[in-house]
Design a protein around this motif. Structure first.
Motif, PDB file in Angstrom:
ATOM      1  N   ARG A 166     -10.058 -69.146-117.694  1.00 47.55           N
ATOM      2  CA  ARG A 166     -10.961 -68.000-117.596  1.00 47.55           C
ATOM      3  C   ARG A 166     -12.421 -68.360-117.863  1.00 47.55           C
ATOM      4  N   ASP A 167     -12.691 -69.499-118.520  1.00 46.90           N
ATOM      5  CA  ASP A 167     -14.088 -69.871-118.729  1.00 46.90           C
ATOM      6  C   ASP A 167     -14.618 -70.786-117.628  1.00 46.90           C
ATOM      7  N   ARG A 168     -13.875 -70.887-116.525  1.00 45.89           N
ATOM      8  CA  ARG A 168     -14.381 -71.496-115.296  1.00 45.89           C
ATOM      9  C   ARG A 168     -14.597 -70.367-114.287  1.00 45.89           C
ATOM     10  N   PRO A 169     -15.390 -70.592-113.242  1.00 45.02           N
ATOM     11  CA  PRO A 169     -15.731 -69.503-112.317  1.00 45.02           C
ATOM     12  C   PRO A 169     -14.508 -68.893-111.638  1.00 45.02           C
ATOM     13  N   ALA A 170     -14.527 -67.573-111.501  1.00 41.76           N
ATOM     14  CA  ALA A 170     -13.435 -66.890-110.810  1.00 41.76           C
ATOM     15  C   ALA A 170     -13.357 -67.337-109.352  1.00 41.76           C
ATOM     16  N   ALA A 171     -14.497 -67.684-108.761  1.00 45.52           N
ATOM     17  CA  ALA A 171     -14.496 -68.153-107.371  1.00 45.52           C
ATOM     18  C   ALA A 171     -13.695 -69.443-107.239  1.00 45.52           C
ATOM     19  N   ILE A 209       5.713 -71.688-106.781  1.00 42.65           N
ATOM     20  CA  ILE A 209       5.328 -70.941-107.988  1.00 42.65           C
ATOM     21  C   ILE A 209       5.828 -69.508-107.874  1.00 42.65           C
ATOM     22  N   VAL A 210       6.091 -68.884-109.035  1.00 44.62           N
ATOM     23  CA  VAL A 210       6.550 -67.499-109.023  1.00 44.62           C
ATOM     24  C   VAL A 210       5.442 -66.529-109.399  1.00 44.62           C
ATOM     25  N   GLY A 211       4.351 -67.060-109.983  1.00 44.80           N
ATOM     26  CA  GLY A 211       3.309 -66.161-110.414  1.00 44.80           C
ATOM     27  C   GLY A 211       2.063 -66.879-110.860  1.00 44.80           C
ATOM     28  N   ILE A 212       1.084 -66.080-111.312  1.00 47.25           N
ATOM     29  CA  ILE A 212      -0.166 -66.624-111.835  1.00 47.25           C
ATOM     30  C   ILE A 212      -0.441 -66.017-113.202  1.00 47.25           C
ATOM     31  N   GLY A 213      -1.251 -66.739-113.970  1.00 51.07           N
ATOM     32  CA  GLY A 213      -1.657 -66.273-115.287  1.00 51.07           C
ATOM     33  C   GLY A 213      -3.135 -66.526-115.512  1.00 51.07           C
ATOM     34  N   LEU A 214      -3.602 -66.181-116.702  1.00 52.69           N
ATOM     35  CA  LEU A 214      -5.000 -66.345-117.085  1.00 52.69           C
ATOM     36  C   LEU A 214      -5.017 -66.812-118.531  1.00 52.69           C
ATOM     37  N   ASP A 215      -5.699 -67.958-118.789  1.00 50.94           N
ATOM     38  CA  ASP A 215      -5.646 -68.502-120.146  1.00 50.94           C
ATOM     39  C   ASP A 215      -6.967 -69.124-120.559  1.00 50.94           C
ATOM     40  N   SER A 216      -6.948 -69.891-121.622  1.00 50.33           N
ATOM     41  CA  SER A 216      -8.084 -70.590-122.206  1.00 50.33           C
ATOM     42  C   SER A 216      -8.964 -69.637-123.017  1.00 50.33           C
ATOM     43  N   ALA A 263      -2.998 -62.679-105.370  1.00 52.39           N
ATOM     44  CA  ALA A 263      -1.665 -63.095-105.819  1.00 52.39           C
ATOM     45  C   ALA A 263      -0.634 -62.009-105.526  1.00 52.39           C
ATOM     46  N   ARG A 264      -0.966 -60.763-105.823  1.00 51.48           N
ATOM     47  CA  ARG A 264      -0.020 -59.672-105.582  1.00 51.48           C
ATOM     48  C   ARG A 264       0.261 -59.508-104.094  1.00 51.48           C
ATOM     49  N   GLU A 265      -0.762 -59.714-103.272  1.00 49.75           N
ATOM     50  CA  GLU A 265      -0.571 -59.615-101.821  1.00 49.75           C
ATOM     51  C   GLU A 265       0.484 -60.601-101.327  1.00 49.75           C
ATOM     52  N   HIS A 266       0.606 -61.729-102.030  1.00 53.49           N
ATOM     53  CA  HIS A 266       1.562 -62.761-101.625  1.00 53.49           C
ATOM     54  C   HIS A 266       2.837 -62.732-102.472  1.00 53.49           C
ATOM     55  N   GLY A 267       3.074 -61.600-103.129  1.00 55.12           N
ATOM     56  CA  GLY A 267       4.329 -61.403-103.832  1.00 55.12           C
ATOM     57  C   GLY A 267       4.476 -62.173-105.120  1.00 55.12           C
ATOM     58  N   LEU A 268       3.368 -62.626-105.701  1.00 56.79           N
ATOM     59  CA  LEU A 268       3.432 -63.388-106.943  1.00 56.79           C
ATOM     60  C   LEU A 268       3.389 -62.462-108.149  1.00 56.79           C
ATOM     61  N   LYS A 269       4.133 -62.815-109.192  1.00 53.56           N
ATOM     62  CA  LYS A 269       4.095 -62.088-110.449  1.00 53.56           C
ATOM     63  C   LYS A 269       2.762 -62.351-111.139  1.00 53.56           C
ATOM     64  N   CYS A 270       2.345 -61.417-111.971  1.00 55.04           N
ATOM     65  CA  CYS A 270       1.056 -61.555-112.660  1.00 55.04           C
ATOM     66  C   CYS A 270       1.216 -61.358-114.166  1.00 55.04           C
ATOM     67  N   VAL A 271       0.653 -62.301-114.926  1.00 49.69           N
ATOM     68  CA  VAL A 271       0.601 -62.210-116.384  1.00 49.69           C
ATOM     69  C   VAL A 271      -0.794 -62.641-116.812  1.00 49.69           C
ATOM     70  N   ALA A 272      -1.159 -62.369-118.056  1.00 48.41           N
ATOM     71  CA  ALA A 272      -2.484 -62.787-118.527  1.00 48.41           C
ATOM     72  C   ALA A 272      -2.515 -62.859-120.039  1.00 48.41           C
ATOM     73  N   HIS A 273      -3.230 -63.871-120.558  1.00 50.37           N
ATOM     74  CA  HIS A 273      -3.527 -63.932-121.982  1.00 50.37           C
ATOM     75  C   HIS A 273      -4.538 -62.832-122.290  1.00 50.37           C
ATOM     76  N   ALA A 274      -4.228 -62.045-123.299  1.00 58.25           N
ATOM     77  CA  ALA A 274      -5.155 -60.983-123.713  1.00 58.25           C
ATOM     78  C   ALA A 274      -4.781 -60.534-125.117  1.00 58.25           C
ATOM     79  N   GLY A 275      -5.797 -60.158-125.888  1.00 59.84           N
ATOM     80  CA  GLY A 275      -5.534 -59.656-127.218  1.00 59.84           C
ATOM     81  C   GLY A 275      -5.078 -60.718-128.201  1.00 59.84           C
ATOM     82  N   GLU A 276      -5.514 -61.958-127.976  1.00 55.35           N
ATOM     83  CA  GLU A 276      -5.289 -63.028-128.959  1.00 55.35           C
ATOM     84  C   GLU A 276      -6.527 -63.085-129.843  1.00 55.35           C
ATOM     85  N   GLU A 277      -7.606 -63.648-129.311  1.00 53.14           N
ATOM     86  CA  GLU A 277      -8.902 -63.559-129.987  1.00 53.14           C
ATOM     87  C   GLU A 277      -9.717 -62.397-129.430  1.00 53.14           C
ATOM     88  N   GLY A 278      -9.455 -62.041-128.193  1.00 55.78           N
ATOM     89  CA  GLY A 278     -10.183 -60.947-127.553  1.00 55.78           C
ATOM     90  C   GLY A 278      -9.703 -59.585-128.026  1.00 55.78           C
TER      91      GLY A 278
END
Length: 332
Positions: free
Chosen positions: A136-141, A157-164, A181-196
């Motif tokens: 997440r601290d690299r560009p979204a592009a 792969i079965v899905g994508i996540g967001l970390d760091s 990702a959702r358009e291509h049927g991939l599951k979605c997860v994300a790191h959140a609420g750890e330090e944020g």
């Protein structure tokens, strides 16, 4: 007892299983000069004051991963240890940008890990799936480019996540990536609420439309969020040892796990980056048992939560749930 409990791991970074011994072995194999005098010197670096100090060492050590075989060996080493911990199914994160940014081809890391997972399933009896996590601290592009290439490669792969590093890098920045990702049927997860803050959990749910929250322990600060998570049965992939080592909580005794369970949250236990945080999945279970006095039914319940939260079919879940019930019956 703990190692025989059938377990599912949902929050495990394969790069975070890179043990010091394997780092030294791969460095020698690939002719890489490390900034450590010896193994003992490397081990001394494993004292962290926060997430960023951990990440600095974590990314520096990745330089030893060069060839497809390196990634395969890394993956097999984890699965071998996971088998000893009682893991029956693992959904494993890989950070492609941590490798492409240093000149490693995307296909090299993806194919290497995938081969290890395939070999490990037959060798260790652990079913697996691969989730690519974007830094997440690299560009979204950049994340969008990598995901587009993964789709073109038909990566397994079965899905994508967001970390760091979470603070200052809200989920909202990655809306376009997760939509693709959702358009291509991939599951979605994300790191959140750890330090944020809890707001990041809301963003991950409402904007990225994730089906699991990785960490999520700060959700307790927002009662409305807790109610939403409980009502919608959103799993939280909690990593107790990680939270302590990264100073999210001071001591395991201070961990909010008991409160999370009392509030009815769907909590799962995971090891995150076990080579760095002092314990694999069985170690985390053992630590929780010793600290909070969890009995066999409580540990079985945590294990069932992970089975329910996994990206599995009902037919795949059924034997795991049966085995957990059989384990519990044997404890009484």
């Amino acid at each position: 007892m703990i190692t025989t409990l059938p377990k599912v791991e949902l929050h495990l970074h394969i790069e975070g299983t890179l043990e010091p011994e394997l780092i030294m072995e791969l460095a020698e194999r690939n002719g890489i000069r490390l900034p450590y005098t010896d193994l003992a010197d490397l081990r001394r670096q494993y004292e962290f004051t926060d997430l960023q100090s951990f990440l600095n060492l974590y990314y520096a050590n990745l330089d030893v991963l060069v060839t497809e075989q390196d990634f395969t060996d890394l993956t097999l080493a984890y699965l071998r240890r996971a088998q000893a911990a009682g893991v029956r199914h693992a959904e494993i994160f890989m950070d492609p940008q941590a490798h492409t940014s240093r000149g490693i081809a995307l296909a090299t890391c993806v194919n290497g890990v995938s081969k290890g997972l395939a070999q490990g399933e037959s060798e260790f009896g652990i079913s697996t799936s691969l989730i690519v996590a974007f830094i997440r601290d690299r560009p979204a592009a950049e994340a969008l480019e990598v995901l587009t290439e993964l789709i073109a490669l038909k990566a397994p792969i079965v899905g994508i996540g967001l970390d760091s590093a979470e603070v200052g890098h809200p989920p909202i920045d990655f809306v376009e990536v997760f939509a693709l990702a959702r358009e291509h049927g991939l599951k979605c997860v994300a790191h959140a609420g750890e330090e944020g803050p809890p707001e990041y959990v809301w963003q991950a749910l409402q904007l990225l439309k994730v089906s699991r929250i990785d960490h999520g322990i700060r959700s307790l600060e927002d009662d409305a969020l807790v109610d939403y998570l409980v009502e919608n049965k959103i799993p939280l992939t909690v990593c107790p040892f990680s939270n302590v080592r990264l100073r999210v909580v001071d001591r395991l005794e201070d961990h909010p796990l008991p409160s999370m369970l009392e509030r009815g949250l769907l909590v799962t236990i995971n090891s995150d980056d076990p080579a760095y945080f002092g314990g694999y999945l069985d170690d985390n279970f053992r630590g929780l048992q010793q600290t909070f006095g969890l009995d066999a039914p409580a540990m079985a319940a945590l294990s069932r939560n992970a089975v329910q939260a996994a990206f599995l079919t009902d037919a795949q879940r059924a034997p795991l749930l049966e085995d957990i019930s059989s384990w519990l019956e044997a404890q009484v």
